[in-house]
Design a protein around this motif. Structure first.
Motif, PDB file in Angstrom:
ATOM      1  N   GLY A 149      28.185  84.160 -64.913  1.00 26.30           N
ATOM      2  CA  GLY A 149      27.468  85.086 -64.064  1.00 26.30           C
ATOM      3  C   GLY A 149      26.983  86.320 -64.810  1.00 26.30           C
ATOM      4  O   GLY A 149      26.938  86.348 -66.042  1.00 26.30           O
ATOM      5  N   THR A 150      26.640  87.334 -64.028  1.00 28.39           N
ATOM      6  CA  THR A 150      26.113  88.585 -64.571  1.00 28.39           C
ATOM      7  C   THR A 150      26.752  89.764 -63.859  1.00 28.39           C
ATOM      8  O   THR A 150      26.901  89.749 -62.636  1.00 28.39           O
ATOM      9  CB  THR A 150      24.579  88.655 -64.382  1.00 28.39           C
ATOM     10  N   GLN A 151      27.107  90.764 -64.622  1.00 24.71           N
ATOM     11  CA  GLN A 151      27.615  92.006 -64.050  1.00 24.71           C
ATOM     12  C   GLN A 151      26.572  93.098 -64.298  1.00 24.71           C
ATOM     13  O   GLN A 151      25.988  93.174 -65.376  1.00 24.71           O
ATOM     14  CB  GLN A 151      28.942  92.417 -64.698  1.00 24.71           C
ATOM     15  N   LEU A 152      26.344  93.916 -63.283  1.00 26.45           N
ATOM     16  CA  LEU A 152      25.481  95.083 -63.408  1.00 26.45           C
ATOM     17  C   LEU A 152      26.363  96.315 -63.366  1.00 26.45           C
ATOM     18  O   LEU A 152      27.388  96.327 -62.680  1.00 26.45           O
ATOM     19  CB  LEU A 152      24.478  95.148 -62.251  1.00 26.45           C
ATOM     20  N   ALA A 153      25.962  97.351 -64.084  1.00 30.45           N
ATOM     21  CA  ALA A 153      26.724  98.602 -64.065  1.00 30.45           C
ATOM     22  C   ALA A 153      25.750  99.768 -64.051  1.00 30.45           C
ATOM     23  O   ALA A 153      24.604  99.649 -64.505  1.00 30.45           O
ATOM     24  CB  ALA A 153      27.645  98.690 -65.279  1.00 30.45           C
ATOM     25  N   TYR A 154      26.231 100.891 -63.542  1.00 26.51           N
ATOM     26  CA  TYR A 154      25.400 102.088 -63.421  1.00 26.51           C
ATOM     27  C   TYR A 154      26.267 103.308 -63.687  1.00 26.51           C
ATOM     28  O   TYR A 154      27.322 103.476 -63.082  1.00 26.51           O
ATOM     29  CB  TYR A 154      24.797 102.165 -62.014  1.00 26.51           C
ATOM     30  N   ALA A 155      25.804 104.134 -64.621  1.00 31.93           N
ATOM     31  CA  ALA A 155      26.508 105.379 -64.926  1.00 31.93           C
ATOM     32  C   ALA A 155      25.701 106.538 -64.350  1.00 31.93           C
ATOM     33  O   ALA A 155      24.463 106.516 -64.391  1.00 31.93           O
ATOM     34  CB  ALA A 155      26.658 105.545 -66.431  1.00 31.93           C
ATOM     35  N   ALA A 169      28.537  84.681 -58.031  1.00 33.62           N
ATOM     36  CA  ALA A 169      29.757  84.300 -58.736  1.00 33.62           C
ATOM     37  C   ALA A 169      29.762  84.899 -60.133  1.00 33.62           C
ATOM     38  O   ALA A 169      28.775  84.811 -60.860  1.00 33.62           O
ATOM     39  CB  ALA A 169      29.880  82.785 -58.802  1.00 33.62           C
ATOM     40  N   CYS A 170      30.849  85.528 -60.496  1.00 32.93           N
ATOM     41  CA  CYS A 170      30.982  86.140 -61.815  1.00 32.93           C
ATOM     42  C   CYS A 170      32.457  86.167 -62.187  1.00 32.93           C
ATOM     43  O   CYS A 170      33.296  86.586 -61.373  1.00 32.93           O
ATOM     44  CB  CYS A 170      30.401  87.553 -61.813  1.00 32.93           C
ATOM     45  N   PHE A 171      32.770  85.708 -63.386  1.00 27.40           N
ATOM     46  CA  PHE A 171      34.140  85.703 -63.871  1.00 27.40           C
ATOM     47  C   PHE A 171      34.170  86.252 -65.290  1.00 27.40           C
ATOM     48  O   PHE A 171      33.222  86.082 -66.050  1.00 27.40           O
ATOM     49  CB  PHE A 171      34.739  84.291 -63.847  1.00 27.40           C
ATOM     50  N   ALA A 172      35.256  86.910 -65.622  1.00 22.85           N
ATOM     51  CA  ALA A 172      35.363  87.530 -66.938  1.00 22.85           C
ATOM     52  C   ALA A 172      36.789  87.466 -67.466  1.00 22.85           C
ATOM     53  O   ALA A 172      37.751  87.425 -66.701  1.00 22.85           O
ATOM     54  CB  ALA A 172      34.910  88.984 -66.873  1.00 22.85           C
ATOM     55  N   ILE A 190      42.194  87.177 -66.289  1.00 25.35           N
ATOM     56  CA  ILE A 190      40.951  86.566 -65.832  1.00 25.35           C
ATOM     57  C   ILE A 190      40.665  87.252 -64.496  1.00 25.35           C
ATOM     58  O   ILE A 190      41.530  87.321 -63.626  1.00 25.35           O
ATOM     59  CB  ILE A 190      41.100  85.050 -65.603  1.00 25.35           C
ATOM     60  N   PHE A 191      39.464  87.794 -64.354  1.00 26.17           N
ATOM     61  CA  PHE A 191      39.087  88.446 -63.102  1.00 26.17           C
ATOM     62  C   PHE A 191      37.706  87.962 -62.694  1.00 26.17           C
ATOM     63  O   PHE A 191      36.831  87.792 -63.539  1.00 26.17           O
ATOM     64  CB  PHE A 191      39.052  89.972 -63.241  1.00 26.17           C
ATOM     65  N   GLY A 192      37.526  87.749 -61.403  1.00 26.47           N
ATOM     66  CA  GLY A 192      36.199  87.367 -60.932  1.00 26.47           C
ATOM     67  C   GLY A 192      36.159  87.069 -59.457  1.00 26.47           C
ATOM     68  O   GLY A 192      37.144  87.229 -58.732  1.00 26.47           O
ATOM     69  N   THR A 193      34.989  86.636 -59.041  1.00 31.26           N
ATOM     70  CA  THR A 193      34.755  86.299 -57.641  1.00 31.26           C
ATOM     71  C   THR A 193      33.734  85.177 -57.564  1.00 31.26           C
ATOM     72  O   THR A 193      32.830  85.095 -58.397  1.00 31.26           O
ATOM     73  CB  THR A 193      34.237  87.518 -56.850  1.00 31.26           C
ATOM     74  N   ALA A 194      33.863  84.344 -56.553  1.00 30.64           N
ATOM     75  CA  ALA A 194      32.903  83.263 -56.337  1.00 30.64           C
ATOM     76  C   ALA A 194      31.773  83.690 -55.412  1.00 30.64           C
ATOM     77  O   ALA A 194      30.791  82.966 -55.264  1.00 30.64           O
ATOM     78  CB  ALA A 194      33.619  82.044 -55.758  1.00 30.64           C
TER      79      ALA A 194
END
Length: 197
Positions: free
Chosen positions: A109-115, A145-148, A84-88
């Motif tokens: 939450g939501t994660q954004l990514a950029y290649a 906050a996002c956790f995965a 489990i990984f994430g941040t508040a």
């Protein structure tokens, strides 16, 4: 000349062993990304945005603090890990270029990514999966906050160096490094003892 011959034999044997094992990686896995995605979606359906309840639905959560977030190691072996990984509070960083495929199942939450070479962000909301393929690299960001539930499958030991570098170059958080090393080593050695790569 004998030294070079000896080194050549060692490199040849090691390379052959690596290529053999690498071509048989699928036999070593005990987890499946599709099953983990279903588990994540079921937990979200059951508990919505109550992250503590979502994580507890999957396993009991325990923070292991780091400079960029917190994690709980659920499983670690030579060929797989599940955490489990994430941040508040949100975070941003470099994914690293790894020797394993990484499946980031967003449970809150939501994660954004950029290649490199693209001009719009990849957006991964709750219930989706960000699959970072082995050898690829991206910038990623969690605004809030996002956790995965994060699952990696491939060769895990080389990935550990990526996690260690920040301790020596910026955070100097050696207690966290020690705890992470201890738990990971305990899991990997325990799995090796059970003949699980």
């Amino acid at each position: 000349m004998r030294t070079l011959t000896f080194l050549g034999v060692i490199v040849g044997l090691f390379s052959s062993l690596f290529y053999f094992l690498d071509s048989h990686l699928e036999k070593f896995y005990i987890l499946e990304p599709t099953q983990l995605h279903e588990l994540s979606k079921n937990a979200i359906a059951e508990h919505g945005n109550d992250t503590a309840a979502v994580v507890k639905y999957i396993w009991i959560f325990n923070n292991a603090g780091g400079a960029m977030g917190a994690m709980y190691i659920i499983h670690a072996s030579i060929t797989e890990y599940l955490i489990i990984f994430g941040t508040a509070v949100g975070t941003e960083g470099h994914t690293g270029r790894h020797t394993a495929d990484d499946y980031f199942h967003i449970i809150r939450g939501t994660q954004l990514a950029y290649a490199p070479g693209t001009y719009t962000p990849e957006v991964y909301p709750q219930g989706s999966v960000h699959h970072l393929r082995r050898g690829d690299v991206k910038q990623y960001k969690m605004n809030d906050a996002c956790f995965a539930l994060e699952y990696a499958r491939g060769w895990i030991p080389p990935m550990l160096f990526f996690g260690y570098v920040d301790t020596f170059t910026s955070t100097l958080d050696f207690p966290t490094l020690w705890r992470t090393t201890w738990v990971t080593a305990r899991e990997m050695v325990g799995n090796l003892a059970r003949m699980k790569l």
